[in-house]
Motif scaffolding. Structure first.
Motif, mmCIF file in Angstrom:
data_model
loop_
_atom_site.group_PDB
_atom_site.id
_atom_site.type_symbol
_atom_site.label_atom_id
_atom_site.label_comp_id
_atom_site.label_asym_id
_atom_site.label_seq_id
_atom_site.Cartn_x
_atom_site.Cartn_y
_atom_site.Cartn_z
ATOM 1 N N UNK A 5 0.846 -1.186 0.000
ATOM 2 C CA UNK A 5 0.000 0.000 0.000
ATOM 3 C C UNK A 5 0.884 1.241 0.000
ATOM 4 N N UNK A 6 0.511 2.242 -0.776
ATOM 5 C CA UNK A 6 1.283 3.485 -0.863
ATOM 6 C C UNK A 6 0.698 4.532 0.075
ATOM 7 N N UNK A 7 1.573 5.185 0.836
ATOM 8 C CA UNK A 7 1.145 6.190 1.812
ATOM 9 C C UNK A 7 2.087 7.385 1.734
ATOM 10 N N UNK A 8 1.533 8.580 1.492
ATOM 11 C CA UNK A 8 2.325 9.823 1.524
ATOM 12 C C UNK A 8 3.575 9.730 0.649
ATOM 13 N N UNK A 9 3.407 9.398 -0.609
ATOM 14 C CA UNK A 9 4.549 9.263 -1.504
ATOM 15 C C UNK A 9 4.199 9.785 -2.890
ATOM 16 N N UNK A 10 5.155 10.406 -3.572
ATOM 17 C CA UNK A 10 4.917 10.818 -4.962
ATOM 18 C C UNK A 10 5.059 9.657 -5.948
ATOM 19 N N UNK A 11 5.491 8.508 -5.472
ATOM 20 C CA UNK A 11 5.652 7.345 -6.350
ATOM 21 C C UNK A 11 4.273 6.781 -6.684
ATOM 22 N N UNK B 137 6.503 -3.696 7.381
ATOM 23 C CA UNK B 137 7.607 -2.797 7.073
ATOM 24 C C UNK B 137 7.065 -1.570 6.367
ATOM 25 N N UNK B 138 7.792 -0.479 6.464
ATOM 26 C CA UNK B 138 7.461 0.733 5.744
ATOM 27 C C UNK B 138 8.760 1.359 5.259
ATOM 28 N N UNK B 139 8.766 1.778 3.992
ATOM 29 C CA UNK B 139 9.993 2.269 3.361
ATOM 30 C C UNK B 139 9.737 3.633 2.745
ATOM 31 N N UNK B 140 10.567 4.587 3.058
ATOM 32 C CA UNK B 140 10.516 5.914 2.450
ATOM 33 C C UNK B 140 11.835 6.140 1.729
ATOM 34 N N UNK B 141 11.790 6.192 0.406
ATOM 35 C CA UNK B 141 13.001 6.398 -0.395
ATOM 36 C C UNK B 141 12.584 6.816 -1.787
ATOM 37 N N UNK B 142 13.537 7.339 -2.552
ATOM 38 C CA UNK B 142 13.269 7.668 -3.937
ATOM 39 C C UNK B 142 13.015 6.418 -4.756
ATOM 40 N N UNK B 143 12.450 6.592 -5.949
ATOM 41 C CA UNK B 143 12.021 5.450 -6.737
ATOM 42 C C UNK B 143 13.179 4.518 -7.096
#
Length: 551
Positions: free
Chosen positions: A271-277, A341-347
């Motif tokens: 699931x995508x959360x708070x991301x521009x991806x 898990x949750x990951x915040x990083x560039x594409x």
């Protein structure tokens, strides 16, 4: 789950990434990470050590590890593609179409969507879909034809259709078709002979690991995406992923995936959360499902839209929770499995991280993460039907505008679409089962049908996936047949508005997609998987009847 059952750890590095993992079993998780470090698994992956997955996997792994160096090795493509893009645009050619399947299309789709640039992806053999794509701005179109093997039937058929359309419009196909393939493939030879511009991909990279090869970069670069920035993202995280250290994010994520799977969690939510991806979960879905779903083992990704929406129900969906973005939803929603898990990083960093983590998880689970032994079976069944060797099924019954087909002894006394759906759902294992809905339709025109995922999840209380055919055959199709035998499968097919010839072939697009659906259903049935196919003869009435039956 109580706080005592939920443990979390977090790592980050200089703004490059932020990873948070949650785990139920502290001992199992920390022991796995420490063992990975002790055995230098990350360093050996970076060194392209093909012995990490056992002797049976060595021959395949030996030619599938070049993806670890792509952040630097693909750099020359940036300038080359910028020049070609400028040349095409100077000639008024600014509409980029990609003909490709699986890893050849999923990566460019997420790269371009995340960068806000247009890319038309033709990843279907449905005649209405293909016809609509060809009719769109043909005079301004450049077509990227991508196939690693050079023999992908869907891509070959799409290429033939575009070649004919260009010639009919008085356009030389050699001026409008760009090919991406492995050196020496049948497509390489044919395209070179036809005078097409050909980009060679690294042959030592498998399709689902090919996001940072020419397969991901050529269509994305021509469409105007910042592929240099994508490679920068990957290069920034690469040293951390190659380090034999307990804070390596790939080892932590891979350990959560692998240890949770060994503990009985064989499905994960993406699931995508708070991301521009945009659309990353669809790419990760193929990577995880096709890499791990074999030998009766594996991880089935369940793609949902957002936490807190009606499309995510923690009572049915969260056997594991994996988010992509800055939000950390298990602060609010604790996965029932106790793993997440949750990951915040560039594409680019996300892609390389998940590739490493999937390879790590494969070692822990005990499978070869680089082969796809059950994908070919559905292709062979479809070829047999096209060649007249297979037996065409007959409907068990017809209810209004819907013909109903099913695995042997599945329907019982059912005589309506609703009863057929009920009979299928009655086969679900209440503890481990899942539902897979698969629509062999035009995914743009019929996009509203994807809502059946949410309805089936709510009705059954079990994880539910949705895939557009035939593209899912190059993704979750491997898990359906090679993973745990816990799924039930609902196919939806239709009669196209108008069929379309495949130039130079003795079958049409309509015949091809029909053979793909029927062939996949037959292989699933042979594997003991329950299948119901609902074929609509009047689209509006038939799809309405299916939605009513699902409710």
């Amino acid at each position: 789950m109580s706080g005592a059952d939920w443990n979390a750890a977090e790592v980050e590095a200089n703004g490059t990434f932020r990873l948070r993992v949650g785990y139920r079993d502290v001992t199992a998780y920390t022991s796995a990470v420490e063992e990975l470090v002790e055995n230098r698994v990350a360093g050996r992956i970076a060194e392209r050590d093909h012995s990490l997955w056992g002797s049976a996997a060595e021959s395949e792994a030996a030619k599938r590890l070049a993806w670890v160096g792509l952040a630097e090795e693909s750099r020359p493509l940036v300038a080359e593609l910028t020049a070609l893009r400028d040349e095409l645009r100077a000639r008024g050619v600014d509409h980029v179409v990609l003909c490709g399947m699986g890893g050849s299309s999923l990566a460019p789709e997420v790269i371009c969507a995340s960068d806000g640039v247009e890319l038309t992806v033709v990843d279907s053999s449905h005649p209405d879909f293909v016809r609509a794509a060809i009719a769109d701005r043909l005079e301004r179109t450049v077509v990227v034809v991508s196939s690693k093997s050079g023999g992908t039937v869907e891509t070959d058929s799409q290429r033939r259709a575009y070649e004919t359309a260009f010639r009919d419009a008085g356009i030389d196909p050699a001026e409008r078709i760009v090919v991406v393939t492995d050196p020496g493939s049948p497509l390489d030879d044919e395209a070179t002979g036809a005078g097409y511009r050909v980009f060679h991909a690294n042959p030592d990279v498998g399709g689902r690991y090919s996001a940072l090869t020419a397969f991901g970069l050529v269509p994305s670069g021509l469409a105007g995406a910042d592929i240099g920035g994508l490679l920068d993202d990957a290069a920034a995280i690469a040293p951390a992923l190659a380090s034999d250290d307990v804070d390596n994010p790939a080892l932590r994520l891979g350990a959560v995936l692998g240890v949770a799977n060994r503990a009985g969690t064989d499905k994960v939510v993406l699931v995508s959360v708070d991301t521009p991806i945009v659309g990353f979960a669809d790419w990760a879905e193929q990577l995880l499902a096709e890499s791990t779903g074999k030998n009766g083992k594996g991880i089935l990704p369940v793609v949902v839209e957002s936490v807190g929406s009606t499309n995510f129900d923690p009572n049915t969906d969260d056997e594991g929770l994996y988010s992509i973005g800055a939000g950390f939803p298990f602060d609010k929603v604790t996965p029932s499995s106790g793993w997440g898990a949750s990951i915040d990083a560039g594409l680019g960093a996300q892609m390389l991280l998940w590739e490493y983590a999937t390879a790590v998880a494969g070692r822990i689970i005990g499978i070869n993460p680089f082969d796809q032994p059950d994908v070919e079976s559905a292709k062979a069944a479809a070829r047999g039907l096209l060649d007249g060797a297979g037996e065409q099924p007959t409907p068990a019954f017809t209810d209004g505008s819907v013909e109903v087909y099913a695995s042997p002894d599945l329907l019982g006394d059912a005589t309506t679409v609703a009863e057929a759906v009920t009979a299928l759902l009655g086969r679900i294992d209440p503890d481990h089962g899942y539902v897979a809905a698969m629509a062999y339709l035009d995914r743009h025109r019929d996009s509203a049908l994807a809502g059946v995922r949410e309805e089936l999840a709510r009705r059954t209380g079990r994880p539910t996936t949705f895939g557009w055919g035939p593209r899912f055959l190059h993704s979750t199709g491997q898990y359906h047949k090679g993973g745990p035998a816990t799924g039930v499968y609902l196919q939806i097919t239709d009669d196209p508005d108008h069929d379309l010839d495949v130039p130079g072939r003795d079958f049409t697009f309509g015949e091809f997609i029909h053979a793909q659906a029927v062939g996949d259903a037959s292989v699933l049935s042979e594997h003991g998987r329950p299948v119901v196919r609902l074929h609509v003869t009047d689209r509006a009435q038939g799809l309405a009847a299916i939605m009513k039956a699902v409710h």
